[in-house]
Design a protein around this motif. Sequence first.
Motif, short mmCIF file in Angstrom:
data_model
loop_
_atom_site.label_atom_id
_atom_site.label_comp_id
_atom_site.label_asym_id
_atom_site.label_seq_id
_atom_site.Cartn_x
_atom_site.Cartn_y
_atom_site.Cartn_z
N ARG A 141 7.69 -13.88 24.21
CA ARG A 141 7.56 -12.65 24.99
C ARG A 141 7.82 -11.39 23.90
NH1 ARG A 141 13.73 -13.45 27.56
NH2 ARG A 141 14.94 -13.04 25.92
N ASN A 142 7.43 -10.23 24.45
CA ASN A 142 7.79 -9.20 23.58
C ASN A 142 9.33 -8.74 23.44
OD1 ASN A 142 8.29 -6.04 23.11
ND2 ASN A 142 6.19 -5.91 23.13
N THR A 159 3.67 -12.26 26.04
CA THR A 159 3.07 -11.53 24.77
C THR A 159 1.42 -11.54 25.00
OG1 THR A 159 2.84 -13.66 23.39
CG2 THR A 159 4.41 -11.89 22.77
#
Length: 545
Positions: free
Chosen positions: A498-499, A506
Amino acid sequence: MVCEVLISVLPEEEKNEKLIKAKIFSELKKNHILRGEKYNFVFLKRSVDARRKNIKINLKYRVYIDEEIAKEENFIPQWKNASGEKTVVIIGSGPAGLFAALTLLESGIKPVIIERGCETSKRRKDIALISREHYVDENSNYCFGEGGAGTFSDGKLYTRSNKRGNIKKCLQILVHFGADEKILTDSHPHIGTEKLPKVINNIRNFIISLGGEFHFSTKCIAFLDSNENIIDSSLENQKECKISGVLCEELLTLKKVKFLADAVILATGHSADDIYYMIAKVNPHAIEAKTFSCGVRVEHPRSLIDFIQFHGRNGLEAAEYSLTSQVASRGVYSFCMCPGGFVVPSSSCNGEIVVNGMSASARNSKWSNSAIVVEVYPEDVPEEFIHEAEKIGSRELSSLLFRKYLEKKAGKHGLNQMAPSQMMKDFLDGKKSVSFPEVSYTPGIKSSRLDLWLPEHISKRLKEAFKIFDKKMKGFISDKAVLIAIETRTSTPVRILRNPETFESTVIKSLYPCGEGSGYSGGIVSSAMDGENAASRIVKSWQNQ
């Protein structure tokens, strides 16, 4: 003037308010701040210092000198009725999912919680069947169901994740919904497995009262795009996609049902293997293999651990311990130590054996146990599982396949849910155990040469670690210590990427992985804060539109 004071008392002095007050004044005088006319005290924290023979209780107070006691920055509920303008589907009703829902309700956003398992009342009956009939309901067990894996396996709240969020707020929310206020001041807060379900039920009922939804015995089986079609990377070989809902199966009716959403929070916990396969099918770049840990539960008589930790002193609460070491470049450590607790069956399907530990709030059983586990790096995974993972489309699933192999291997060396076991000294000496003391594990145990079938890189490190731990806790190696296998669920072997700023996947838009199953947190409080963070990032993204 306001200051904080730390004092130490003997165990028998802990309730002596006059003595405690005198010690506080003595500490103030020593620090040259005893110059007021009016003093008020607020109790902050309690911890036991058993490092030396003379055991002490450390007590921390905030002292108000010539000032009124300030209103503590206590949690003040700010929840709102769901407006229905925006909807977030949350997969999983563990701490990450529940606290995400509460955070969404602070902005009036409707949470729809999908849970493959049952409510706590039904789940309790399903768990009883594991010990009584050796039957594991694959969707309602110690791992799956309302409240998540921690609901019926301890309720420990201790965390070091101070930078992840507001720990105090999380604890205050739990108190608001029925937990004992002691969790606000204990150094190692713990609700207890018999009390946590009521707290979870109160949170669920409150979320529903504000317009949220719960769908139990409902399993997420696919992600949907904006046209309500199932997303499958093999169809278009797309590198990026956006989720607009989920397809679920109602397990009691086998009916398929769609839930549309503006965003999806994935809070499925560390045991939902099918979710990783599902995500890999959507986009194999969405996940990566990560380090996990594997080992055994070590159970001692509680009296022995208490004697070691408290130097023979009686009359104190059940003793805890925390052990860690490096053996051949891998960490070996204790995890989820359960003083005065029980070893419990934590398998999520039949044909495998996984064990865990739990304690009731009183921590008064005659046993104490802890996982002792070895780190398993992705490079430690045998090639055969890497090849198998590549065949199904994602090399990153290799650690997951290896974990499943170990759990099934434990099942083969056990019997139904009877766990393979070996006396610690026999494990070290390479002998089969012919007799065992009474153990807390209610499905029962079966004698097995753990030293032979555990992977060599794990068994060798366990043997060395036990010797190291015995030097730190003389008596840890004992003819009364039992090893119960296998412990594999301390953390997930897969991370959903994930960001770090937005918490969004992502490569899969509108998907927000959080909690233990995401690979970014572990434990009730850290997962709860992770759920809060994911929800708050969703709210923020919509505010910026």
